[in-house]
Design an enzyme around this catalytic site. Structure first.
Site, PDB file in Angstrom:
ATOM      1  NE  ARG A 224      -2.569-119.569 -35.807  1.00 10.56           N
ATOM      2  CZ  ARG A 224      -3.098-120.181 -36.886  1.00 10.56           C
ATOM      3  NH1 ARG A 224      -3.245-119.517 -38.013  1.00 10.56           N
ATOM      4  NH2 ARG A 224      -3.504-121.434 -36.811  1.00 10.56           N
ATOM      5  CG  HIS A 272      -7.768-116.807 -39.662  1.00  8.83           C
ATOM      6  ND1 HIS A 272      -7.209-116.949 -38.424  1.00  8.83           N
ATOM      7  CD2 HIS A 272      -7.322-117.871 -40.390  1.00  8.83           C
ATOM      8  CE1 HIS A 272      -6.464-118.055 -38.384  1.00  8.83           C
ATOM      9  NE2 HIS A 272      -6.530-118.639 -39.579  1.00  8.83           N
TER      10      HIS A 272
END
Ligand code: NDP
Ligand code: OXD
Length: 309
Positions: A224, A272
């Site tokens: 993250r 991502h």
């Protein structure tokens, strides 16, 4: 009784299609198609707008449509004692294994640098490394971290790993807890972050941690964006402590157009996309968990409310 899907991007079609393919009569709804909030007894969410979990009086479970659950814990409307689930899936695992292997090979063969050289028409061989001479340190040895370790082991890298608890993984030297973090970092030449984002791991990739790595270490963050202190990373790349970074995740996604990372030649940015939940691969476990809930059986892939992952 119904399953409600809530997504920030409202991309429901592939999920509805995959679930209905298993059972055409499955009671699955979106916020738009749901008639009665009282009917909902399971919610599956991906980055739902905060406040989305309020006012479902009969809801028993909130699940993540991905492996990560930080987006659920960040929502103040997450009920205190609700059961939580997440996704564990062979394709999600396989995709992450391939992605991290690609990034580690890219790092030791300097492919990112050659992309820059090509733009300059610059023919300039630089020394490369061989996998057996390089130590990859994996932070987080859960479902994904352990699978990545196995792939890197098969590809002859030296391996260390760090988690809350000690692990027994072939070819990997295991470190655990805050007291062993420095020892883990001391030999880590390529650091792969596969930690969940929690209060304990937030901002963990910061200047103090970078200082403890060998000079010229390389960072691969596929966990993250909140794990990274962006300014510290930029500084460590500038002063040569770190040789480069491959970043798949960011504090704000999409990465804002004016973010300095975009123009940093030492950073390889991917949007991502290391490993994405594929509804057709995941629908089975969603349907199974829903049936388990109805029959009072234990749910699969549960999340610990104590640990927050
Ligand atoms: P798991 O929950 O299976 O594993 C988490 C690991 O982190 C465990 O080994 C755990 O230790 C360790 N850990 C947690 N907190 C700490 C801490 N404070 N100190 C040391 N170790 C800690 O997660 P997954 O492997 O399934 O997924 C990891 C993350 O990957 C997800 O949370 C998500 O954010 C990210 N992800 C990113 C994707 C992408 O496309 N970029 C795709 C999918 C996931 P222990 O084993 O001892 O409990
Ligand atoms: C996940 C992700 O957590 O896609 O599954 O990041």
């Amino acid at each position: 009784m119904s399953l409600l899907l809530i997504r920030n991007d409202k991309n429901y079609e592939p999920w509805l299609k995959a679930i209905k393919k298993i059972d055409p009569d499955f009671p699955v709804f979106t916020p738009e198609s749901l008639k009665n909030k009282e009917d909902v007894n399971m919610i599956l969410a991906w980055k739902a707008p905060h406040g989305s979990f309020d006012n479902y009086p009969n809801n028993k479970v909130i699940g993540s449509m991905g492996a990560g659950v930080d987006h659920l814990f960040e929502d103040p409307s997450l009920p205190e004692n609700i059961k939580m689930t997440r996704i564990v899936d062979e394709n999600l695992i396989g995709d992450m294994q391939e992605f991290v292997l690609a990034q580690t090979l890219n790092a030791i063969k300097n492919l990112n640098t050659y992309t820059t050289f090509q733009k300059e028409h610059n023919w300039k061989p630089i020394p490369y490394k061989r996998a057996p001479d390089v130590t990859v340190g994996i932070m987080g040895l859960g479902v994904l971290g352990e699978a990545v370790a196995k792939t890197l082991h098969r590809n002859n890298f030296k391996l260390t790993g760090w988690a809350n608890s000690k692990k027994d993984i072939d070819g990997l030297e295991s470190f655990a807890g805050d007291e062993q973090l420095d020892d883990f970092l001391a030999t880590t030449e390529i650091l792969v972050c596969l930690l969940p984002l929690t209060e304990e791991t937030k901002n963990i990739l910061n200047k103090n941690l970078f200082k403890k790595l060998p000079d010229n270490a390389y960072i691969i963050n596929v966990a993250r964006g909140g794990h990274v202190v962006d300014d510290d990373l930029t500084e460590a790349l500038k002063n040569g402590k770190l040789s480069g970074a491959a970043l798949d995740v960011f504090h704000t996604e999409p990465l804002p157009e004016d973010h300095p990372f975009w123009d940093n030649e030492k950073i390889l940015i991917t949007p991502h996309t290391a490993s994405k939940s594929d509804p057709s691969s995941i629908a089975d476990q969603v349907v199974e968990n829903y049936k388990r809930l109805q029959s009072g059986e234990e749910l699969k892939n549960t999340v610990s409310r104590e640990k927050n992952y």
